[in-house]
Scaffold this active site. Structure first.
Site, short mmCIF file in Angstrom:
data_model
loop_
_atom_site.label_atom_id
_atom_site.label_comp_id
_atom_site.label_asym_id
_atom_site.label_seq_id
_atom_site.Cartn_x
_atom_site.Cartn_y
_atom_site.Cartn_z
N ASP A 16 0.76 -1.13 -0.09
CA ASP A 16 0.11 -0.08 0.05
C ASP A 16 0.89 1.29 -0.07
OD1 ASP A 16 -2.33 1.48 -0.24
OD2 ASP A 16 -2.65 1.30 2.10
N ASN A 64 -10.37 -2.90 -6.64
CA ASN A 64 -9.75 -2.02 -7.52
C ASN A 64 -10.31 -1.62 -9.04
OD1 ASN A 64 -6.44 -3.03 -6.00
ND2 ASN A 64 -7.79 -1.53 -5.34
#
Length: 236
Positions: A16, A64
């Site tokens: 991340d 996503n």
């Protein structure tokens, strides 16, 4: 200092911070994803050197797909270019992929299959890339398969065998970079007893030293699997 006789056999990582890393530098988010690929190369090589047997990387979640189309396209392009990398053969690393692969572009699906076949005999470490993956999707698919097979006596082992990760052990250590303190629908079944490690470092800046720090934290912990400290000590 890392204890070489206590290296986690399976490390899972939520990579991340790519987008924020780029934004803070006045760049497009895709620039951060490109920098993140270099971090993958470094960590893959170092994990292989340390003796880690499985490295699972959360690359692209089913959620996503809701990102801007240009960012998704850039990510797919990076997947293709990354699979051209000789890091697999150079480090004797086998490549595997988990996730809802059917949703990926055809050229990406083909390249994934080719890379899996090309590296199938490598045995120093297996790098597993989670693409178009979410744990709830995986568990739902496992239930569908079990139902289709008409299995009546369902155990934990039954479910584990029908998960996309059935070919490898559960993670010993889960690392999340970027400062967020959540799991984000990643390997929920598999991390029931994994050690969790969170750090503020954005993924592009996560290097060998940062990996060592995570492993050192892991090595200071006692894994009890629900047992008391006394029970664990008596078993040693």
């Amino acid at each position: 200092m890392i204890e070489t006789n206590n290296i986690p056999q399976h490390i899972a990582i939520i990579m991340d911070g790519n987008g924020r890393w780029a934004t803070e530098r006045g760049k497009e988010r895709s620039f951060g994803h490109q920098a993140g690929v270099e971090a993958v190369r470094k960590i893959t090589a170092e994990c292989t050197r340390l003796g880690v047997k499985y490295l699972t990387l959360y690359t692209f979640s089913t959620e996503n797909w809701g990102r801007p189309a240009d960012e998704v396209a850039a990510l797919m392009g990076l997947v293709l270019s990354s699979l051209e990398d000789e890091i697999f053969m150079k480090n004797n690393v086998r490549f595997r992929v988990i996730g809802d692969i059917k949703r990926l572009p055809d050229n990406v699906q083909q390249k994934l299959r080719e890379t899996e076949e090309h590296t199938a005999k490598n045995d120093a470490m297996t790098m597993v890339v989670a693409l178009s993956y979410s744990s709830r999707w995986e568990i739902t698919e496992a239930v569908r398969q079990i139902t289709a097979e008409g299995i009546q006596n369902i155990t934990e082992e039954t479910i584990s065998k029908h998960l996309t990760t059935s070919f490898m052990p559960d993670p010993d250590l889960l690392i999340r970079t970027g400062g967020e303190l959540r799991i984000s629908n990643y390997l929920l079944w598999q991390i029931a007893y994994s050690e969790l490690y969170f750090c503020d470092t954005y993924w592009p800046d996560f290097d060998e030293a940062a990996l060592h720090k995570a492993i050192e934290s892991y090595q200071k912990r006692q894994r009890r699997y629900g047992k008391t400290e006394e029970q664990v000590e008596n078993e040693q």
